[in-house]
Write a protein that holds these residues in place. Sequence first.
Motif, PDB file in Angstrom:
ATOM      1  N   VAL A   8       0.852  -1.193   0.000  1.00 36.53           N
ATOM      2  CA  VAL A   8       0.000   0.000   0.000  1.00 36.53           C
ATOM      3  C   VAL A   8       0.883   1.238   0.000  1.00 36.53           C
ATOM      4  O   VAL A   8       1.814   1.353   0.806  1.00 36.53           O
ATOM      5  CB  VAL A   8      -0.939   0.004   1.218  1.00 36.53           C
ATOM      6  CG1 VAL A   8      -1.716   1.317   1.306  1.00 36.53           C
ATOM      7  CG2 VAL A   8      -1.897  -1.178   1.157  1.00 36.53           C
ATOM      8  N   ASP A  93      -2.286   4.632  -3.181  1.00 31.72           N
ATOM      9  CA  ASP A  93      -3.522   3.996  -2.716  1.00 31.72           C
ATOM     10  C   ASP A  93      -4.287   4.879  -1.737  1.00 31.72           C
ATOM     11  O   ASP A  93      -5.520   4.864  -1.709  1.00 31.72           O
ATOM     12  CB  ASP A  93      -3.195   2.668  -2.024  1.00 31.72           C
ATOM     13  CG  ASP A  93      -2.555   1.664  -2.957  1.00 31.72           C
ATOM     14  OD1 ASP A  93      -3.262   1.132  -3.824  1.00 31.72           O
ATOM     15  OD2 ASP A  93      -1.333   1.446  -2.827  1.00 31.72           O
ATOM     16  N   VAL A  94      -3.546   5.637  -0.933  1.00 25.70           N
ATOM     17  CA  VAL A  94      -4.157   6.403   0.155  1.00 25.70           C
ATOM     18  C   VAL A  94      -3.535   7.792   0.203  1.00 25.70           C
ATOM     19  O   VAL A  94      -2.312   7.938   0.021  1.00 25.70           O
ATOM     20  CB  VAL A  94      -3.941   5.697   1.521  1.00 25.70           C
ATOM     21  CG1 VAL A  94      -4.571   6.502   2.652  1.00 25.70           C
ATOM     22  CG2 VAL A  94      -4.493   4.276   1.495  1.00 25.70           C
ATOM     23  N   LEU A 188      -9.962   0.144   2.119  1.00 28.22           N
ATOM     24  CA  LEU A 188      -9.218  -0.687   1.188  1.00 28.22           C
ATOM     25  C   LEU A 188      -9.919  -2.016   0.962  1.00 28.22           C
ATOM     26  O   LEU A 188      -9.920  -2.561  -0.164  1.00 28.22           O
ATOM     27  CB  LEU A 188      -7.798  -0.923   1.709  1.00 28.22           C
ATOM     28  CG  LEU A 188      -6.857   0.286   1.659  1.00 28.22           C
ATOM     29  CD1 LEU A 188      -5.592   0.004   2.463  1.00 28.22           C
ATOM     30  CD2 LEU A 188      -6.512   0.653   0.215  1.00 28.22           C
ATOM     31  N   ARG A 191     -12.674  -1.343  -1.394  1.00 27.66           N
ATOM     32  CA  ARG A 191     -12.146  -1.173  -2.747  1.00 27.66           C
ATOM     33  C   ARG A 191     -11.780  -2.513  -3.373  1.00 27.66           C
ATOM     34  O   ARG A 191     -11.970  -2.730  -4.575  1.00 27.66           O
ATOM     35  CB  ARG A 191     -10.917  -0.258  -2.722  1.00 27.66           C
ATOM     36  CG  ARG A 191     -10.474   0.178  -4.112  1.00 27.66           C
ATOM     37  CD  ARG A 191      -9.214   1.023  -4.057  1.00 27.66           C
ATOM     38  NE  ARG A 191      -8.031   0.227  -3.757  1.00 27.66           N
ATOM     39  CZ  ARG A 191      -6.793   0.712  -3.729  1.00 27.66           C
ATOM     40  NH1 ARG A 191      -6.581   2.003  -3.955  1.00 27.66           N
ATOM     41  NH2 ARG A 191      -5.775  -0.067  -3.455  1.00 27.66           N
ATOM     42  N   GLU A 192     -11.259  -3.413  -2.550  1.00 29.73           N
ATOM     43  CA  GLU A 192     -10.919  -4.742  -3.054  1.00 29.73           C
ATOM     44  C   GLU A 192     -12.159  -5.464  -3.566  1.00 29.73           C
ATOM     45  O   GLU A 192     -12.108  -6.179  -4.562  1.00 29.73           O
ATOM     46  CB  GLU A 192     -10.255  -5.552  -1.922  1.00 29.73           C
ATOM     47  CG  GLU A 192      -9.720  -6.908  -2.331  1.00 29.73           C
ATOM     48  CD  GLU A 192      -8.496  -6.820  -3.227  1.00 29.73           C
ATOM     49  OE1 GLU A 192      -8.211  -7.827  -3.898  1.00 29.73           O
ATOM     50  OE2 GLU A 192      -7.834  -5.756  -3.261  1.00 29.73           O
ATOM     51  N   GLY A 197     -12.695   3.551  -4.884  1.00 28.49           N
ATOM     52  CA  GLY A 197     -12.048   4.246  -3.777  1.00 28.49           C
ATOM     53  C   GLY A 197     -13.087   5.017  -2.976  1.00 28.49           C
ATOM     54  O   GLY A 197     -14.258   4.641  -2.930  1.00 28.49           O
TER      55      GLY A 197
END
Length: 402
Positions: A8, A93-94, A188, A191-192, A197
Amino acid sequence: MTGPFEGVRVIEVASWTFVPAAGAIMADLGAEVIKVEPPAGDPQRALLNAINADKSLPDPFVQVPNRGKRSITLDLSHEAGLTTLRRLVSGADVFLTSYLPKVRAKLGIDAADLRADNERLIYVRGSGWGSAGPMADAGGFDAAAAWSAAGIQHKLTAPGGAAPAAQPAAFFDLQGSSAIAGAVAMALFRRERTGVGGVVDVSLLNTGMWTMSPDLAASAAGIGELPRTDRTAAPNPIVNSYRTSDDRWLNLVCLQSDRFWSELCELIGRPDLADDPRFGDAVARYVNRAACIAELDATFGSRTLAEWRDLLAGFSGVWSAAATFDEVCDHPQVASNGYLPTVTGLDGNAFRLVAPPYQFDGKPTTPAGPAPELGQHTEEILLESGLEWDQISSLRDDGILG
């Protein structure tokens, strides 16, 4: 072992402790965290108080929320600085930020701005007062937005006291940081499952309110305020604090008082209390709580804490001494569970930091490394992002990198 945040990538544009400490948790758990600082640095670096006055020692206010990260300096008020940030965010990712709404809008780093480049981005806003309402644009440190505004200071201040209770340093910042890290994991996970997002909000006010949920639920229901703690009138005398002869305190936490009362009386050398009809069961001890507490006060006040540690070593009920910080550091459970791991500083000297309150597969969580120096990884990160040396030199010549 692979950490749960391994792979990540986190970009952090935040200052002080609340949001940066969430980045530190994620770094400890395997994330790559890039701390983007203005050329002058996170203002936390310049904070001076009694704890960090000796600059030859590691600064806890820098190390705790920033360990394990890489630091890059960027002046986001310039177009080239913003372009560089967006280049970094496009592959992240973040995104973590503590900046206020007006500042985010002015800089062009609001959720809509950055998610336009990366729709899978988890955009995280840590605030004092929440993302909506008349105080959404107001700054808020935890001592105001959580400790004071959420009712904790009121609850812990004795009526008529000479001064209100004071909040320990970063007390709710660190609780809030744990909430942010947990929320990021949830986002997350979503999102997976969905490929989408999103935007995450965590506020200090809400963090403080969550901590005081029973009191606030009672107030909201019209029940009124739950009683403040008064140790001389505790409803259950063995859920209470007692002073020892060497001016230390121990805390009994025996919620099932009938289960533990006789055993405790025997261990403290007062079997007569177990036979006293005034204290025969939980109801009787409640009715005669002042007398019961007075008896226990006299008994616990007759020996030192060390003596009580020996006498209560085999007690099946829950109790603890009110530990000093030195005693916490030396507690056998701390060492056994790896709660205070050692970090090697940039100067080569070792020091210890508290691990975040998560373990996976029975393995202690250890800091990914010390806090970086301001801008320590600027060139390294920019090269990784695809910039050439001449582009980096141009940014530095223009003052974008400080």
